[in-house]
Design a protein around this motif. Structure first.
Motif, PDB file in Angstrom:
ATOM      1  N   UNK A   1      41.970  50.538  48.791  1.00 44.28           N
ATOM      2  CA  UNK A   1      41.688  51.525  49.832  1.00 44.28           C
ATOM      3  C   UNK A   1      41.806  50.860  51.194  1.00 44.28           C
ATOM      4  N   UNK A   2      41.726  51.667  52.239  1.00 47.33           N
ATOM      5  CA  UNK A   2      41.822  51.113  53.591  1.00 47.33           C
ATOM      6  C   UNK A   2      40.623  50.234  53.917  1.00 47.33           C
ATOM      7  N   UNK A   3      39.516  50.428  53.200  1.00 40.86           N
ATOM      8  CA  UNK A   3      38.295  49.656  53.450  1.00 40.86           C
ATOM      9  C   UNK A   3      38.148  48.458  52.528  1.00 40.86           C
ATOM     10  N   UNK A   4      39.066  48.307  51.585  1.00 42.70           N
ATOM     11  CA  UNK A   4      38.881  47.233  50.614  1.00 42.70           C
ATOM     12  C   UNK A   4      40.218  46.745  50.089  1.00 42.70           C
ATOM     13  N   UNK A   5      40.236  45.503  49.678  1.00 44.30           N
ATOM     14  CA  UNK A   5      41.353  44.897  48.962  1.00 44.30           C
ATOM     15  C   UNK A   5      40.747  44.085  47.827  1.00 44.30           C
ATOM     16  N   UNK A   6      41.539  43.717  46.824  1.00 42.80           N
ATOM     17  CA  UNK A   6      40.976  42.924  45.726  1.00 42.80           C
ATOM     18  C   UNK A   6      40.324  41.644  46.235  1.00 42.80           C
ATOM     19  N   UNK A   7      39.080  41.408  45.810  1.00 46.98           N
ATOM     20  CA  UNK A   7      38.390  40.182  46.194  1.00 46.98           C
ATOM     21  C   UNK A   7      38.826  39.050  45.266  1.00 46.98           C
ATOM     22  N   UNK A   8      38.144  37.909  45.360  1.00 45.12           N
ATOM     23  CA  UNK A   8      38.546  36.752  44.552  1.00 45.12           C
ATOM     24  C   UNK A   8      38.514  37.076  43.062  1.00 45.12           C
ATOM     25  N   UNK A   9      37.453  37.772  42.618  1.00 42.82           N
ATOM     26  CA  UNK A   9      37.364  38.113  41.200  1.00 42.82           C
ATOM     27  C   UNK A   9      38.444  39.117  40.830  1.00 42.82           C
ATOM     28  N   UNK A  10      38.720  40.051  41.740  1.00 46.61           N
ATOM     29  CA  UNK A  10      39.778  41.019  41.476  1.00 46.61           C
ATOM     30  C   UNK A  10      41.130  40.352  41.307  1.00 46.61           C
ATOM     31  N   UNK A  11      41.394  39.305  42.093  1.00 48.52           N
ATOM     32  CA  UNK A  11      42.660  38.588  41.967  1.00 48.52           C
ATOM     33  C   UNK A  11      42.718  37.801  40.655  1.00 48.52           C
ATOM     34  N   UNK A  12      41.571  37.284  40.227  1.00 49.89           N
ATOM     35  CA  UNK A  12      41.526  36.602  38.923  1.00 49.89           C
ATOM     36  C   UNK A  12      41.828  37.599  37.807  1.00 49.89           C
ATOM     37  N   UNK A  13      41.227  38.788  37.896  1.00 52.67           N
ATOM     38  CA  UNK A  13      41.486  39.828  36.898  1.00 52.67           C
ATOM     39  C   UNK A  13      42.963  40.213  36.889  1.00 52.67           C
ATOM     40  N   UNK A  14      43.535  40.365  38.082  1.00 46.04           N
ATOM     41  CA  UNK A  14      44.955  40.701  38.194  1.00 46.04           C
ATOM     42  C   UNK A  14      45.822  39.600  37.589  1.00 46.04           C
ATOM     43  N   UNK A  15      45.463  38.349  37.859  1.00 44.94           N
ATOM     44  CA  UNK A  15      46.223  37.232  37.297  1.00 44.94           C
ATOM     45  C   UNK A  15      46.183  37.217  35.784  1.00 44.94           C
TER      46      UNK A  15
END
Length: 206
Positions: free
Chosen positions: A68-82
């Motif tokens: 969303x415009x107020x959020x982007x994947x945080x560190x944990x979100x990037x780990x999940x994506x990886x």
């Protein structure tokens, strides 16, 4: 007293805390379509969060990341994506906002869907959910038992997993991927439906 069935998850929904309400709405929509979603509210009280996340990531058939415009994947979100990328999960970027919402560069290679195109996401997910019949699950259990290679090792050994895939597809006349069969093995393990492997029969690692 009736035992509670251990849930398994079809779709992993990754989101920031700011998008929690939207993620819950998406989870409800997935449930209405007969799909079992995982998001932060899916973790039972008392269960280790990190283990619940990794189990759901491993067994899911699709991965949705909310931006969303107020959020982007945080560190944990990037780990999940990886992890989803490494396991070859189909990945869908879903916008909690207008089509003009900025998408981070790290997500630029994935298909992006505005929230009003959730039906297209559901259609794509269903295409990846070719059903496995009970007799085919039995074949998979037998192959797993005969190969005697633990599922965690299969997840880290493409060559051994491919051998299992070839045996399964040959016996069932199917064309399922290693990712699909690995997810099924992880689901069966979670439900205590995998045969125990004898340590004496387990093959040495290549």
């Amino acid at each position: 007293m009736t035992a509670t069935a251990t849930p398994t998850f079809d779709v992993f929904v990754s989101h920031s805390s700011r998008d929690r309400d939207f993620a819950a709405d998406i989870a409800d929509r997935l449930k209405a379509e007969g799909l079992q979603p995982f998001h932060d509210a899916s973790v039972p009280v008392g269960q280790e969060i990190s283990k619940a996340i990794w189990d759901a990531l491993a067994e899911c058939h699709a991965f949705i990341v909310i931006v969303s415009s107020d959020s982007t994947p945080d560190a944990m979100g990037m780990v999940e994506l990886g992890a989803a990328t490494a396991w070859n999960k189909p990945i869908f970027v879903l916008l909690n906002g207008p089509a003009s919402t900025h998408v981070p560069e790290a997500l630029g290679s994935y298909q992006v869907y505005p929230r009003n195109r959730i039906d297209e996401v559901l259609t794509q997910i269903r295409r990846n959910l070719e059903p496995i019949a009970d007799d085919e699950r039995q074949v998979l259990r037998e192959i797993y038992r005969d190969l005697c290679i633990p599922v965690d090792r299969l997840s880290q050994s493409p060559r051994e997993l491919q051998h299992l895939v070839e045996m399964f597809n040959r016996k069932t006349n199917k064309q399922l991927s290693g990712t699909r069969l690995l997810s099924e093995l992880l689901r069966m393990r979670k439900q205590s439906k995998l045969p125990r492997l004898s340590p004496k029969r387990q093959r040495p690692e290549p």
